[in-house]
Design an enzyme around this catalytic site. Structure first.
Site, PDB file in Angstrom:
ATOM      1  N   GLN D  54       0.851  -1.189   0.000  1.00 63.18           N
ATOM      2  CA  GLN D  54       0.000   0.000   0.000  1.00 63.18           C
ATOM      3  C   GLN D  54       0.885   1.235   0.000  1.00 63.18           C
ATOM      4  O   GLN D  54       1.929   1.246   0.658  1.00 63.18           O
ATOM      5  CB  GLN D  54      -0.907   0.030   1.259  1.00 63.18           C
ATOM      6  CG  GLN D  54      -2.117  -0.868   1.191  1.00 63.18           C
ATOM      7  CD  GLN D  54      -1.776  -2.316   1.499  1.00 63.18           C
ATOM      8  OE1 GLN D  54      -0.728  -2.624   2.072  1.00 63.18           O
ATOM      9  NE2 GLN D  54      -2.649  -3.239   1.124  1.00 63.18           N
ATOM     10  N   GLU D  55       0.457   2.271  -0.684  1.00 60.95           N
ATOM     11  CA  GLU D  55       1.293   3.460  -0.827  1.00 60.95           C
ATOM     12  C   GLU D  55       1.645   4.105   0.508  1.00 60.95           C
ATOM     13  O   GLU D  55       2.643   4.810   0.627  1.00 60.95           O
ATOM     14  CB  GLU D  55       0.619   4.494  -1.724  1.00 60.95           C
ATOM     15  CG  GLU D  55      -0.678   5.026  -1.157  1.00 60.95           C
ATOM     16  CD  GLU D  55      -1.298   6.091  -2.057  1.00 60.95           C
ATOM     17  OE1 GLU D  55      -1.255   5.936  -3.277  1.00 60.95           O
ATOM     18  OE2 GLU D  55      -1.832   7.068  -1.511  1.00 60.95           O
ATOM     19  N   SER D  56       0.832   3.852   1.525  1.00 62.10           N
ATOM     20  CA  SER D  56       1.076   4.451   2.843  1.00 62.10           C
ATOM     21  C   SER D  56       2.380   3.983   3.469  1.00 62.10           C
ATOM     22  O   SER D  56       2.842   4.576   4.437  1.00 62.10           O
ATOM     23  CB  SER D  56      -0.079   4.095   3.773  1.00 62.10           C
ATOM     24  OG  SER D  56      -0.279   2.686   3.778  1.00 62.10           O
TER      25      SER D  56
END
Lengths: 266, 311, 311, 266
Positions: D54-56
């Site tokens: 996930q980009e987070s």
């Protein structure tokens, strides 16, 4: 303590000279040996809010023994922050947060340029030294740079063989050409005979004080350039009882500082 | 999909003559067992890099395996200067290595740029120094001075580095290669992630579940890793936080040995060629110096407080 | 030298009209208590930034305190679009904010550049998109296209960002400001370290000794920090790993309220202006929704294994 | 399971279409909803070594409930790696490591350009959307991009109002002008009626398959450009028993995927 006062060794005096350059609240990037002792003297005397970091990524370490390298195991437990080289050299140093950096070198010249790369010709060295490590960025980016050197005509130079770490390069205006703030750079060269301070105008190191037992004449003889002498040249104040107590009781009870005697700091 | 293998296999399969290697460590977590295996296998014409190199790099140079070194510094620190490094550069023994010199700011930034897919990165160091006047195998690509397009000032930029292989030693990893460290990191995370392939050597292999209990400690994810080698005391005579201290006696022994070519060769015979792997090396250490000396290196207990990632 | 103070004091002393604020968080560790205090104190003409903004930014915009927003995204995620954000841009209610738009790659890189003292940083995103065709208050300094001096290719560079103040919410900090997090970090570390001053709000204040047991968890060192505020549930209705879950009920309640101007104003009256601090806010929450609902947010226990930094 | 097979809903079919684009060993950057379900179907069927991030900042999360955002609490415990946005968007994505990215948008055009910024005029918007977030870099830097869209003349467009995320921009050669690899970019648009695939030469999306219950004519009517039809156009294979089992028993036992029905994915 008054007897002990008479009893100090040169490396202790030199560490005190370093400590006196540190102001309360300063952020100091230290290596091992002198810088670490000096910063700690300051912390335990006039600068209780001085804080130290090592280029390896450590901030506010709580070593239980004197660190023998900037990556020493004793720097890990108890530190406030441990990151990477990028964190200390990039985020703190290049980010403009470091007030004081300590440097030493095999050659130091009158403009505070330091050579830790090579004696002789770069391509065909007489003596190959370790290289920059963190010295070059510390010299360029710390607000005030304190230099430690042995006082002889081999270590001090009119012009270093190789500028690993720029001081004032070739004099007034040279740092500005590279976009470096004019009010940053070397403050002093602390030697085993004297404190040389850099002139704000000429950017050249001049004799500010001679250590007890050393003389102006002896210092001029052992300096390979035409060393200017301050009008108010004076004897370096010896270590105070408080400073010596910090060194001997808190910072270095095992007297590791005495190894500097063997290295010629007498 | 376990990537667990012996050091011999990892070096045989993933390090090749002519490779560009990033070798992590900063006295802390030096991958010494891997260095010794590279020397045993005689991998040659290597280009090596890391900020603040020490005895491990000195040994590779002395063994004649290094062609090029992207450097900031090489010293044995408290023990003195790197003698093999000096013999190479001063006397061409065993041959003169090619040296490209940066600093402990610019080199980590170049590795970070490599890891982050950046073509180059601006830095504020090196200006005004002779480091800009000496260029070796990188030639004109050592650095460039460009005009900052925002304010017109001259700005130094250095290129991204992308090693073929990174070798790092960590406290723990799982069998897939998720690698966790704590304590001094040096340029390990960026150096490892800049490389095409990563060899992870570790003090202990742990389960994927243990990794997942504290995923913020992971510095290299498994998909970057080609080999996992469990190698207790793999950083000796360097140290690993939480596992063992620096072995000052042994560091000094190396320094003294490497003072002469003969001494250096005898050291390699005894501690590298003369043992087949790290187990045999530790066995020899204990036989020579005694178990008490070995036991004295083990770390104290001083555990952190656990944290929870739960919701 | 303790920097511990109340939220009221921290915002009064260190956030000023016209300031450029980095506000950390990513649903995870949103500093909501600080946001509410900024609204109560009516700090205005703010420039705000963070990657992936959500309800907290929407609320600041709706409250009319934002002049400029350096943005990548603003949405309430699973709850829907940000209504105050839309009303501002579509209808100028309460006024039209100025928007400078980047992405979740370029904006964190700009903050990292700010933290690392770099003047600008090359990025590979945005090219070919209309993001290059719209420029607001940053004008021609939004980005530049330069020639890569190493290979001659066109390269996009974006400027470093240096906020006046960063506000982050973390799991724990000591009284001096050494701040530790675990779990999803977003752009907190770089954003905080790019700022001139950092306000740390935390779930719990711990001793310097506890920080020192695990210093690799520290993302902001104390010398960057001007205020430390202990504010349990300070991220509600967002979450803090190891402390409490997202409050979906409350997130949805905000979304519904903010659907209309009236609803939004009533929400502020009840949950911001109507309570003097976070303690009163939680008190009101418990009175309105019941202790069981509050208790339901608390995190499970699922602790990591401790590690040692000893030698 | 054969009765259940007849019983699938459109969002399940669409997720399966996404899953079939994922190859074993792929690194997939996922958001929530469809992408996450699709990547997991692949993992539990033909691509057991696919890995998600996930980009987070999260890699290889082990969520115990479906994540409702890329920063969802359930992504923390059990992940293999949690870093920052810089780690995922910089180190993995810009570093060239991500094989597959999923994107969706309010408008998608025939070259796979996506608009998540604004409907109408940028300065005076009819409808203001969230903005790029991670979409633009994912679209530019993932090796293969899978686009999810509602199939109507409002969501599909000859040309988007605003290119938030470039697909093939204005056709062949356009990505190369910006130094982007020609062999990367959008692979398919998966709609609730069809799978449109991008032609390697013209870079335009064409009709590859129509979903069971939809017809070529209906699809052409609901596509606002002159949609080319593949010579071997065929019905999209329905979900297999294995795929449905993965969705219903492992990935989404609470049937959260049904929310897409309300959003028009029928």
């Amino acid at each position: 303590m008054s007897a002990a006062e008479l009893d100090y060794i040169k490396p202790e005096l030199m560490a005190c000279c370093g400590a006196r350059e540190i102001r309360d609240g300063d952020l100091v990037i230290v290596g091992t040996g002198f810088p670490s002792v000096a910063a700690n003297i300051a912390k335990y005397t006039h600068a209780p809010n001085a804080r130290m970091m090592q280029e390896s990524g450590v901030y506010d370490a709580q070593p239980k023994r004197p660190a023998l390298s900037v990556g020493d195991p004793c720097l890990n437990p108890g530190a406030a922050f441990i990151g990477s080289l990028i964190d200390v050299m990039g985020m703190f140093l290049q980010g403009g947060k470091v007030d004081v950096g300590f440097l030493s070198g095999s050659q130091v010249d009158k403009y505070g340029n330091i050579n830790t790369t090579v004696i002789g010709d770069y391509g065909n060295p007489k003596s190959r030294l370790p290289g920059s490590g963190g010295a070059n960025p510390i010299g360029l980016l710390a607000k005030r740079v304190l230099i430690i050197a042995l006082h002889d005509k081999r270590r001090l130079a009119e012009r270093v063989d190789f500028i690993t770490t720029p001081g004032y390069i070739d004099g007034p205006g040279a740092r500005a050409k590279w976009g470096l703030p004019e009010d940053q750079g070397p403050e002093v060269i602390i030697t085993n005979k004297a404190v040389l301070r850099f002139d704000k105008e000429t950017k050249e190191a001049y004799l500010e004080s001679y250590h007890p037992g050393n003389t102006v004449e002896e210092i001029l003889e052992n300096t390979p350039w035409d060393l200017k002498v301050a009008p108010d040249v004076h004897e370096t104040p010896p270590p105070t009882a408080e400073e010596l107590r910090a060194i001997r009781e808190i910072i270095d009870p095992m007297r590791m500082i005495t190894i500097y005697l063997k290295r010629g700091y007498v | 999909m376990s990537k667990v293998m012996t050091m011999k296999e990892a070096i045989e399969r993933f390090v090749h003559d002519g490779d560009f290697l990033f070798i992590g460590g900063y006295i802390c977590r030096t991958p010494f067992a891997a260095i010794h295996e590279i020397i045993r296998q005689g991998k040659k014409d290597l280009t090596i890099t890391r900020s603040n190199a020490a005895d491990d790099f000195d040994m590779l140079i002395g063994a004649g395996l290094v062609k090029r070194f992207i450097a900031t510094f090489l010293s044995l620190g408290v023990y003195g200067l790197g003698r093999c490094f000096r013999r190479s550069l001063e006397k061409g023994i065993p041959h003169k290595i090619e040296l490209e010199e940066y600093t402990n700011l610019s080199l980590p930034m170049m590795l970070m740029a490599g890891a982050l897919g950046m073509p180059f990165i601006p830095v504020k160091d090196m200006v005004g120094s002779d480091l800009l006047n000496v260029k070796s195998f990188m030639g004109e690509d050592k650095y460039k001075v460009i005009v900052n397009p925002f304010d017109g000032t001259p700005t130094l930029v250095v290129p991204a580095l992308k090693p073929d292989v990174a070798i790092i030693h960590v406290q723990q990893a799982d069998e897939h290669g998720n690698a966790q460290v704590w304590g001094i990191e040096g340029d390990c995370k960026w150096g490892a992630n800049a490389a095409e392939k990563v060899i992870v050597t570790c003090e202990r292999i742990v389960s994927r579940e243990i990794i997942g209990k504290d995923p913020s400690r992971t510095i290299v994810p498994d998909f970057r890793v080609v080999a996992v080698v469990e190698e207790p005391f793999g950083a000796h005579p360097g140290y690993t936080p939480g596992f063992y201290d620096v072995d000052f006696m042994f560091g000094s022994l190396y320094q003294q040995a490497s003072n002469t070519e003969e001494g250096f060769r005898a050291f390699l015979e005894e501690w590298v060629y003369g043992v087949e792997d790290r187990t045999a090396y530790i066995q020899h250490y204990i036989e020579k110096f005694g178990y008490a000396q070995f036991r004295g290196l083990w770390a104290d207990f001083d555990y952190s407080y656990p944290v929870s990632y739960a919701y």
